[in-house]
Design a protein around this motif. Structure first.
Motif, PDB file in Angstrom:
ATOM      1  N   ASP A 104      12.448  12.645  21.732  1.00 57.02           N
ATOM      2  CA  ASP A 104      13.155  11.637  23.154  1.00 57.02           C
ATOM      3  C   ASP A 104      12.246  11.983  24.300  1.00 57.02           C
ATOM      4  OD1 ASP A 104      14.563  10.558  25.014  1.00 57.02           O
ATOM      5  OD2 ASP A 104      16.815  11.444  24.338  1.00 57.02           O
ATOM      6  N   LEU A 105      11.640  10.976  24.729  1.00 59.97           N
ATOM      7  CA  LEU A 105      10.907  11.267  25.885  1.00 59.97           C
ATOM      8  C   LEU A 105      11.446  11.867  27.142  1.00 59.97           C
ATOM      9  CD1 LEU A 105       8.297   8.400  25.478  1.00 59.97           C
ATOM     10  CD2 LEU A 105       8.055  10.719  24.590  1.00 59.97           C
ATOM     11  N   TYR A 106      12.896  11.534  27.099  1.00 61.86           N
ATOM     12  CA  TYR A 106      13.510  11.986  28.451  1.00 61.86           C
ATOM     13  C   TYR A 106      14.341  13.117  28.109  1.00 61.86           C
ATOM     14  CZ  TYR A 106      11.545   7.320  30.255  1.00 61.86           C
ATOM     15  OH  TYR A 106      10.729   6.316  30.590  1.00 61.86           O
ATOM     16  N   ALA A 107      14.257  13.888  27.183  1.00 63.54           N
ATOM     17  CA  ALA A 107      14.975  14.984  26.804  1.00 63.54           C
ATOM     18  C   ALA A 107      13.785  15.952  27.535  1.00 63.54           C
ATOM     19  CB  ALA A 107      15.124  15.201  25.167  1.00 63.54           C
ATOM     20  N   LEU A 120      13.602  20.379  37.527  1.00 60.19           N
ATOM     21  CA  LEU A 120      13.485  20.988  36.069  1.00 60.19           C
ATOM     22  C   LEU A 120      14.898  20.876  35.439  1.00 60.19           C
ATOM     23  CD1 LEU A 120      11.393  24.087  37.216  1.00 60.19           C
ATOM     24  CD2 LEU A 120      10.685  22.214  36.098  1.00 60.19           C
ATOM     25  N   PRO A 121      14.941  21.080  34.044  1.00 62.33           N
ATOM     26  CA  PRO A 121      13.541  20.982  33.139  1.00 62.33           C
ATOM     27  C   PRO A 121      12.726  19.600  33.365  1.00 62.33           C
ATOM     28  CG  PRO A 121      15.618  20.626  31.868  1.00 62.33           C
ATOM     29  CD  PRO A 121      16.269  20.737  33.294  1.00 62.33           C
ATOM     30  N   TRP A 125       8.240  13.496  28.269  1.00 65.91           N
ATOM     31  CA  TRP A 125       6.905  12.726  28.410  1.00 65.91           C
ATOM     32  C   TRP A 125       5.898  13.470  29.229  1.00 65.91           C
ATOM     33  CZ3 TRP A 125       5.457  11.427  33.099  1.00 65.91           C
ATOM     34  CH2 TRP A 125       6.451  11.266  34.194  1.00 65.91           C
ATOM     35  N   LEU A 126       6.462  14.110  30.324  1.00 66.95           N
ATOM     36  CA  LEU A 126       5.349  14.900  31.223  1.00 66.95           C
ATOM     37  C   LEU A 126       4.874  16.001  30.509  1.00 66.95           C
ATOM     38  CD1 LEU A 126       4.356  15.021  34.126  1.00 66.95           C
ATOM     39  CD2 LEU A 126       6.267  16.127  34.702  1.00 66.95           C
ATOM     40  N   ASP A 127       5.292  16.937  29.550  1.00 72.45           N
ATOM     41  CA  ASP A 127       5.280  17.766  28.903  1.00 72.45           C
ATOM     42  C   ASP A 127       3.874  17.385  27.974  1.00 72.45           C
ATOM     43  OD1 ASP A 127       4.484  20.237  27.366  1.00 72.45           O
ATOM     44  OD2 ASP A 127       6.339  20.094  26.339  1.00 72.45           O
ATOM     45  N   ILE A 128       4.271  16.160  27.164  1.00 74.00           N
ATOM     46  CA  ILE A 128       3.107  15.520  26.300  1.00 74.00           C
ATOM     47  C   ILE A 128       2.050  14.984  26.888  1.00 74.00           C
ATOM     48  CG2 ILE A 128       2.782  13.634  24.533  1.00 74.00           C
ATOM     49  CD1 ILE A 128       5.984  13.959  24.048  1.00 74.00           C
ATOM     50  N   GLY A 129       2.347  14.350  28.274  1.00 73.05           N
ATOM     51  CA  GLY A 129       0.982  13.875  28.984  1.00 73.05           C
ATOM     52  C   GLY A 129       0.242  14.927  29.545  1.00 73.05           C
ATOM     53  N   ARG A 130       0.800  16.205  29.976  1.00 73.18           N
ATOM     54  CA  ARG A 130       0.232  17.182  30.231  1.00 73.18           C
ATOM     55  C   ARG A 130      -1.057  17.787  29.156  1.00 73.18           C
ATOM     56  NH1 ARG A 130       2.434  22.403  31.166  1.00 73.18           N
ATOM     57  NH2 ARG A 130       3.605  21.864  29.130  1.00 73.18           N
ATOM     58  N   GLU A 131      -0.395  17.844  27.844  1.00 80.02           N
ATOM     59  CA  GLU A 131      -1.044  18.244  26.687  1.00 80.02           C
ATOM     60  C   GLU A 131      -2.351  17.099  26.526  1.00 80.02           C
ATOM     61  OE1 GLU A 131      -0.700  20.822  24.139  1.00 80.02           O
ATOM     62  OE2 GLU A 131       0.216  21.603  26.357  1.00 80.02           O
ATOM     63  N   TYR A 132      -1.954  16.080  26.673  1.00 81.29           N
ATOM     64  CA  TYR A 132      -3.025  14.949  26.570  1.00 81.29           C
ATOM     65  C   TYR A 132      -4.237  15.279  27.674  1.00 81.29           C
ATOM     66  CZ  TYR A 132      -5.778  10.480  26.908  1.00 81.29           C
ATOM     67  OH  TYR A 132      -6.668   9.939  26.772  1.00 81.29           O
ATOM     68  N   THR A 133      -3.756  15.597  28.923  1.00 83.13           N
ATOM     69  CA  THR A 133      -4.715  15.761  30.036  1.00 83.13           C
ATOM     70  C   THR A 133      -5.637  16.834  29.512  1.00 83.13           C
ATOM     71  OG1 THR A 133      -3.490  17.300  31.278  1.00 83.13           O
ATOM     72  CG2 THR A 133      -3.254  14.843  31.657  1.00 83.13           C
ATOM     73  N   GLU A 134      -5.116  17.749  29.014  1.00 82.98           N
ATOM     74  CA  GLU A 134      -5.718  19.074  28.478  1.00 82.98           C
ATOM     75  C   GLU A 134      -6.765  18.736  27.274  1.00 82.98           C
ATOM     76  OE1 GLU A 134      -5.358  23.518  27.069  1.00 82.98           O
ATOM     77  OE2 GLU A 134      -3.962  22.902  28.217  1.00 82.98           O
ATOM     78  N   PHE A 135      -6.446  18.015  26.555  1.00 80.30           N
ATOM     79  CA  PHE A 135      -7.477  17.454  25.407  1.00 80.30           C
ATOM     80  C   PHE A 135      -8.636  16.774  25.941  1.00 80.30           C
ATOM     81  CE2 PHE A 135      -3.489  17.714  22.539  1.00 80.30           C
ATOM     82  CZ  PHE A 135      -3.381  18.955  22.420  1.00 80.30           C
TER      83      PHE A 135
END
Length: 261
Positions: A104-107, A120-121, A125-135
């Motif tokens: 759930d992207l808004y969880a 916070l929290p 979607w922001l956590d997933i996006g942050r992971e993408y930026t790292e890759f």
């Protein structure tokens, strides 16, 4: 698409390329690839399997914990062949995609994105996006090391710039201005865009300005992502940028930092 581009790049490298140094201190190309594999494994273990030590454990701060565990894994991964590293990325990547696709992207996120200055929290979607930026950034570091540019099409790069721009309010947080004060960040290039931070009663937030901005900073897309990850020094980014208006606010924009530090 990002992983496909990465694997295509890695498969084209010769043995000498895997040993070339990168901007990551003490890490060559092989080490950076090992680090990306560590990211895949840590997020699968934590976000899919609920293994707490895979995300954060102990009395460390998050940056010191990540620095230590990243170094430990990279050292261990040096015994793995380039072919095995590629095989593992190809095998585990779709499993990580499957984890993200069910969220759930808004969880609430598994890991808050502290530099985004959001409430916070953080949303997933922001956590997933942050992971993408790292890759994506690690792929660019490899490309820089082996002099093979690419993976900069808008569909791959634009999401990175948008996530990094979420750090704009945090960059301004030490500077108090009247409510409604707006600061513009403009990033030129096919993947670029324009973002505005607006001062509210007690903090800066991304938003829509109601009046002329107090400060405006523009830079090209290559400068922006490198600034946000400290791939170039702040002073270099300022020389490659144009700014107007409130000097203090403009300088704060060019101190934007979009990684855990």
């Amino acid at each position: 698409m990002e992983r496909r581009a990465l694997l295509g790049l890695l498969r084209a490298l010769g043995p000498e390329d895997w040993a070339k140094p990168t901007v990551c201190p003490g890490w060559d190309v092989h080490d950076v690839v090992g680090h990306v594999l560590n990211d895949y494994m840590r997020r699968l273990s934590g976000s899919r399997d609920g293994h707490p030590g895979a995300v954060f454990a102990g009395d460390d701060t998050l940056p010191t914990y990540l620095a230590r565990t990243n170094d430990e894994f990279v050292r261990a991964s040096r015994q793995l062949s380039p072919q095995l590293l590629m095989d593992l990325l190809e095998h585990l990547g779709p499993q990580l995609d499957a984890v993200w696709s069910t969220r759930d992207l808004y969880a609430p996120a598994d890991l808050d994105v502290s530099w985004a200055a959001s409430d916070l929290p953080s949303p997933a979607w922001l956590d997933i996006g942050r992971e993408y930026t790292e890759f994506w950034v690690h792929q660019q570091q490899i490309r820089d090391a082996v002099s093979r540019p690419g993976a900069d099409e808008p569909e791959l790069m634009a999401p990175v710039l948008d996530i990094f721009a979420r750090a704009l309010p945090a960059a301004l947080q030490e500077h108090t201005r009247p409510a409604g004060t707006a600061v513009h960040l403009e990033v030129s290039g096919p993947s670029g865009g324009r973002w505005t931070a607006v001062r509210q009663a007690d903090r800066w937030r991304l938003g829509t300005p109601e009046r002329k901005p107090y400060a405006h900073v523009s830079m090209d897309q290559d400068t922006f992502w490198r600034l946000a990850t400290r791939g170039i020094p702040i002073e270099s980014a300022r020389k490659r940028s144009q700014s107007s208006g409130d000097r203090e606010l403009a300088d704060a924009v060019t101190e934007l930092f979009a990684v855990v530090g």
